[in-house]
Enzyme design. Structure first.
Site, mmCIF file in Angstrom:
data_model
loop_
_atom_site.group_PDB
_atom_site.id
_atom_site.type_symbol
_atom_site.label_atom_id
_atom_site.label_comp_id
_atom_site.label_asym_id
_atom_site.label_seq_id
_atom_site.Cartn_x
_atom_site.Cartn_y
_atom_site.Cartn_z
ATOM 1 N N ASP A 68 -1.479 -19.702 -0.398
ATOM 2 C CA ASP A 68 -1.007 -19.832 -1.780
ATOM 3 C C ASP A 68 0.360 -20.495 -1.871
ATOM 4 O O ASP A 68 0.906 -20.653 -2.980
ATOM 5 C CB ASP A 68 -0.958 -18.464 -2.464
ATOM 6 C CG ASP A 68 0.048 -17.508 -1.837
ATOM 7 O OD1 ASP A 68 0.542 -17.797 -0.725
ATOM 8 O OD2 ASP A 68 0.328 -16.455 -2.449
ATOM 9 N N ASN B 178 0.984 -12.137 7.842
ATOM 10 C CA ASN B 178 1.477 -11.155 6.881
ATOM 11 C C ASN B 178 1.102 -9.742 7.317
ATOM 12 O O ASN B 178 -0.029 -9.491 7.725
ATOM 13 C CB ASN B 178 0.919 -11.436 5.488
ATOM 14 C CG ASN B 178 1.371 -12.785 4.955
ATOM 15 O OD1 ASN B 178 0.562 -13.669 4.713
ATOM 16 N ND2 ASN B 178 2.665 -12.948 4.778
ATOM 17 N N ARG C 112 7.877 -12.306 24.830
ATOM 18 C CA ARG C 112 7.571 -11.371 25.916
ATOM 19 C C ARG C 112 6.554 -10.312 25.498
ATOM 20 O O ARG C 112 5.809 -9.817 26.336
ATOM 21 C CB ARG C 112 8.851 -10.688 26.418
ATOM 22 C CG ARG C 112 9.775 -11.645 27.171
ATOM 23 C CD ARG C 112 10.860 -10.902 27.939
ATOM 24 N NE ARG C 112 11.685 -11.837 28.682
ATOM 25 C CZ ARG C 112 12.792 -12.388 28.228
ATOM 26 N NH1 ARG C 112 13.224 -12.085 26.997
ATOM 27 N NH2 ARG C 112 13.485 -13.243 28.957
ATOM 28 N N ASP D 30 -6.614 -12.707 -1.285
ATOM 29 C CA ASP D 30 -5.911 -11.437 -1.538
ATOM 30 C C ASP D 30 -5.537 -11.368 -3.023
ATOM 31 O O ASP D 30 -4.483 -10.869 -3.404
ATOM 32 C CB ASP D 30 -4.670 -11.313 -0.658
ATOM 33 C CG ASP D 30 -4.232 -9.869 -0.437
ATOM 34 O OD1 ASP D 30 -4.875 -8.956 -0.989
ATOM 35 O OD2 ASP D 30 -3.238 -9.660 0.281
ATOM 36 N N LEU E 186 6.380 -8.664 -1.235
ATOM 37 C CA LEU E 186 5.373 -9.614 -1.671
ATOM 38 C C LEU E 186 4.014 -8.938 -1.630
ATOM 39 O O LEU E 186 3.591 -8.400 -0.605
ATOM 40 C CB LEU E 186 5.377 -10.848 -0.756
ATOM 41 C CG LEU E 186 4.575 -12.069 -1.204
ATOM 42 C CD1 LEU E 186 5.132 -12.631 -2.511
ATOM 43 C CD2 LEU E 186 4.604 -13.132 -0.115
ATOM 44 N N HIS F 38 0.831 -1.200 0.000
ATOM 45 C CA HIS F 38 0.000 0.000 0.000
ATOM 46 C C HIS F 38 0.869 1.255 0.000
ATOM 47 O O HIS F 38 1.758 1.400 0.844
ATOM 48 C CB HIS F 38 -0.929 -0.005 1.216
ATOM 49 C CG HIS F 38 -1.931 -1.116 1.187
ATOM 50 N ND1 HIS F 38 -3.250 -0.937 0.846
ATOM 51 C CD2 HIS F 38 -1.788 -2.443 1.443
ATOM 52 C CE1 HIS F 38 -3.882 -2.095 0.892
ATOM 53 N NE2 HIS F 38 -3.016 -3.025 1.257
#
Length: 390
Positions: free
Chosen positions: A261, A232, A240, A287, A320, A154
């Protein structure tokens, strides 16, 4: 696919198969009665003796049509800039892949472009379903309320701070068709925006986020019910500071998407996700980008350039991007990676996303007659959409 004999029974049609996978279990030897495009009765051969049926699939297991709640485009059509005719082509491509419902999903873009895309998607939704096409069951906005640190593909210049006022503009552009919103809960204004979204009936998904445990829990308290593409674009798991991922995997009441995928998530992590979420809260997504089904080359997702080479889809920065698979292939991958039975996979691709969104249950009297047909080796053999074989 087995041949189907055509026998007219008034305005009704009957369908038989080896088994039917529903949200509550598996029914052996089902007899399904369809009136035009809807189911009117589901019984077994023991309960309903019939002399003949219109469609007979003695070696097939039927599942519901699938629902992809995170989908950006296919076959060169990007939902951000596709015409209503282009969205119709998208719907037809999806139907042939066993998807009967989907949420066209935005990517972060200039605000005016996003508003225009939402208006166009709303027009398509309000026009009703096209013959042979999947139903757009709402809109998913992925952006602009995302973390700069986990923005993925994005564009940073178009990310915006969340606010109820901006969400109202997006809602009005969609003419009330927003069904799902991805948001990073740690952003200033995020909690107020989540609460406002819930008041509008929008489901909220935490994702593209660097949220800590406490920030994630605050988002859930505000009303978030699911997580966007688990693993992702999330803060990595730490023993922790479990962060967003630790909360997502631990909470029994939180749904969680996953891109299956073979590129976005390793098989070991797919199995871990399934163990953590179980068959009731895990959701398979794609996606999927407009480059799906296209040859290697350069394409766009919204305004972002992506490159396809083999099975990989990446930005110019090497990040990716989304996938280039359809949901039926995600189910295939899931079955192979986990060894889970088909009924579990079908729930992850149909029942769970519908339940998360609050959509009507599939495969009950009154529901659309949408089915996927699977052979004895777990291979998908075909699709029935609203009572008609494709």
């Amino acid at each position: 696919m087995e041949s189907a004999s055509a026998v007219t029974i008034g305005v009704m049609k009957r369908l038989s198969a080896k088994a039917l996978v529903t949200s509550s279990g598996v029914l052996s030897d089902p007899i399904i009665t369809i009136d035009a495009d809807r189911i009117v009765r589901i019984a077994t051969r023991d309960e309903e003796a019939v002399d003949s049926v219109d469609y007979e699939f003695p070696d097939c297991t039927l599942t519901a049509g699938y629902l992809d709640i995170h989908f950006h485009g296919i076959a060169g059509h990007d939902v951000m800039n596709a015409s209503t005719e282009g969205l119709g082509e998208v719907a037809r491509h999806l139907a042939h892949a066993g998807i009967s419902r989907f949420l066209p999903t935005t990517v972060t873009a200039a605000l005016d472009d996003t508003l225009t895309a939402l208006e166009n998607m709303a027009t398509f939704i309000e026009a009703g379903m096209l013959d042979g096409g999947a139903q757009a069951a709402g809109i998913h906005i992925e952006g602009p309320f995302l973390s700069h640190g986990k923005r993925g593909m994005h564009p940073a210049e178009f990310l915006l701070p969340p606010s109820p006022e901006l969400l109202k503009r997006l809602w009005e552009a969609s003419r009330g068709n927003l069904g799902l919103m991805t948001i990073a809960p740690e952003l200033p204004g995020a909690l107020e925006t989540i609460r406002y979204a819930v008041s509008l009936g929008i489901r909220c998904s935490v994702g593209h986020s660097m949220a800590t445990k406490s920030e994630t829990l605050a988002g859930i308290e505000a009303g978030a019910v699911t997580a966007t593409h688990t693993f992702n674009a999330m803060r990595p798991l730490d023993h922790r500071e479990p962060g967003i991922l630790g909360v997502v995997l631990d909470r029994d009441d939180l749904y969680a998407e996953l891109i299956c995928d073979g590129m976005h998530v390793a098989p070991e992590m797919v199995r871990l996700w399934l163990k953590a979420k179980g068959p009731d809260r895990a959701i398979l997504i794609t996606d999927c980008l407009a480059a799906a089904g296209m040859p290697d080359g350069t394409y766009k997702a919204g305004g972002t350039v992506v490159r396809i080479k083999g099975s990989a889809c990446v930005t110019d920065e090497g990040t990716l991007a989304g996938s280039i698979i359809t949901l039926d292939r995600a189910v295939e991958n899931f079955l192979r990676m986990t060894g889970a039975p088909l009924p579990v996979a079908a729930r992850l691709a149909a029942s769970n996303p519908a339940r998360m969104l609050g959509l009507p249950e599939e495969l009950i009297p009154g529901a659309w007659a949408d089915f996927n047909l699977y052979g004895t080796q777990g291979e998908r053999r075909g699709t029935m959409l609203r009572g008609e074989l494709l």
